[in-house]
Scaffold this motif. Structure first.
Motif, PDB file in Angstrom:
ATOM      1  N   LYS A 197       0.826  -1.197   0.000  1.00 36.13           N
ATOM      2  CA  LYS A 197       0.000   0.000   0.000  1.00 36.13           C
ATOM      3  C   LYS A 197       0.864   1.252   0.000  1.00 36.13           C
ATOM      4  CE  LYS A 197      -3.601   0.128   2.679  1.00 36.13           C
ATOM      5  NZ  LYS A 197      -4.444   0.056   3.876  1.00 36.13           N
ATOM      6  N   GLU A 230      -7.909   8.912  10.448  1.00 39.30           N
ATOM      7  CA  GLU A 230      -8.764   7.784  10.059  1.00 39.30           C
ATOM      8  C   GLU A 230      -9.394   8.006   8.683  1.00 39.30           C
ATOM      9  OE1 GLU A 230     -11.265   5.929  12.999  1.00 39.30           O
ATOM     10  OE2 GLU A 230     -10.196   7.028  14.584  1.00 39.30           O
ATOM     11  N   ASN A 240      -6.821   7.507   5.918  1.00 38.29           N
ATOM     12  CA  ASN A 240      -5.985   6.302   6.074  1.00 38.29           C
ATOM     13  C   ASN A 240      -4.503   6.656   6.184  1.00 38.29           C
ATOM     14  OD1 ASN A 240      -8.184   4.427   5.919  1.00 38.29           O
ATOM     15  ND2 ASN A 240      -8.260   4.885   3.732  1.00 38.29           N
ATOM     16  N   THR A 279      -0.794   6.795   7.310  1.00 38.24           N
ATOM     17  CA  THR A 279       0.119   5.774   7.832  1.00 38.24           C
ATOM     18  C   THR A 279       1.210   6.375   8.713  1.00 38.24           C
ATOM     19  OG1 THR A 279       1.362   5.885   5.765  1.00 38.24           O
ATOM     20  CG2 THR A 279      -0.273   4.132   5.965  1.00 38.24           C
ATOM     21  N   CYS A 299      -2.217   5.721  14.218  1.00 39.58           N
ATOM     22  CA  CYS A 299      -1.076   5.499  13.334  1.00 39.58           C
ATOM     23  C   CYS A 299       0.174   5.973  14.079  1.00 39.58           C
ATOM     24  CB  CYS A 299      -1.247   6.262  12.008  1.00 39.58           C
ATOM     25  SG  CYS A 299      -1.005   8.035  12.113  1.00 39.58           S
TER      26      CYS A 299
END
Length: 163
Positions: free
Chosen positions: A6, A112, A115, A117, A154
């Motif tokens: 990803k 959130e 997404n 990281t 994260c």
């Protein structure tokens, strides 16, 4: 990307402080890879409008409040424009986002939503006693970076500028 790996989404949360500018610079020099997606995020805090009410002798006219909110939006847009220009100078494409609300909550929600990281943010380098002495509204709640370190979903990198 090989093997279904990803793409990393790196979010740098900024405000108008020198510490935030340094954190963005640091990220551009040390943390980002060409395959990463960079998101620059800022929050327009919900300001205590009590002083507007007090200065208006009891009730702030709606146009005064709207003007104040427009000025906050303009400041956020200018901040993000400068940050994007800095990224362009480094050959890195960035996406910018601004939200209105409590910085801790909005940063956590953005992690959130997008997404993320890796979250990168600057540190003012103040401990709890200094925040209390300086009268920060975060004195009893802890700093934004402290909140993020303990609550976002994260890894968090807090960049502290060397003196």
């Amino acid at each position: 990307m090989e093997g279904g790996e990803k793409k990393k989404v790196v979010m740098v949360a900024i405000d108008s402080s020198e510490c935030s500018h340094y954190a963005l610079e640091w990220a551009l020099h040390n943390s980002l890879l060409n395959s990463d997606q960079l998101l620059i995020f800022t929050v327009q805090p919900i300001s205590d409008l009590n002083y507007l009410v007090a200065s208006s002798m009891g009730s702030a006219p709606p146009e005064l409040i709207r003007n104040f909110q427009q000025q906050q939006q303009k400041a956020a847009d200018t901040l993000l424009k400068k940050a994007k220009e800095l990224c362009d100078k480094h050959g890195i494409t960035a996406t910018t986002v601004t939200e209105v609300g409590d910085p801790k909550e909005k940063i956590s929600e953005a992690v959130e939503k997008f997404n993320v990281t890796l979250l990168i943010l600057g540190s003012h380098g103040r401990g709890p006693l200094q925040r209390l002495v300086l009268g920060s509204r975060w004195a009893f709640l802890g700093s934004v970076s402290n909140f993020c370190v303990h609550n976002v979903k994260c890894p968090v990198l807090v960049v502290k500028k060397r003196n």
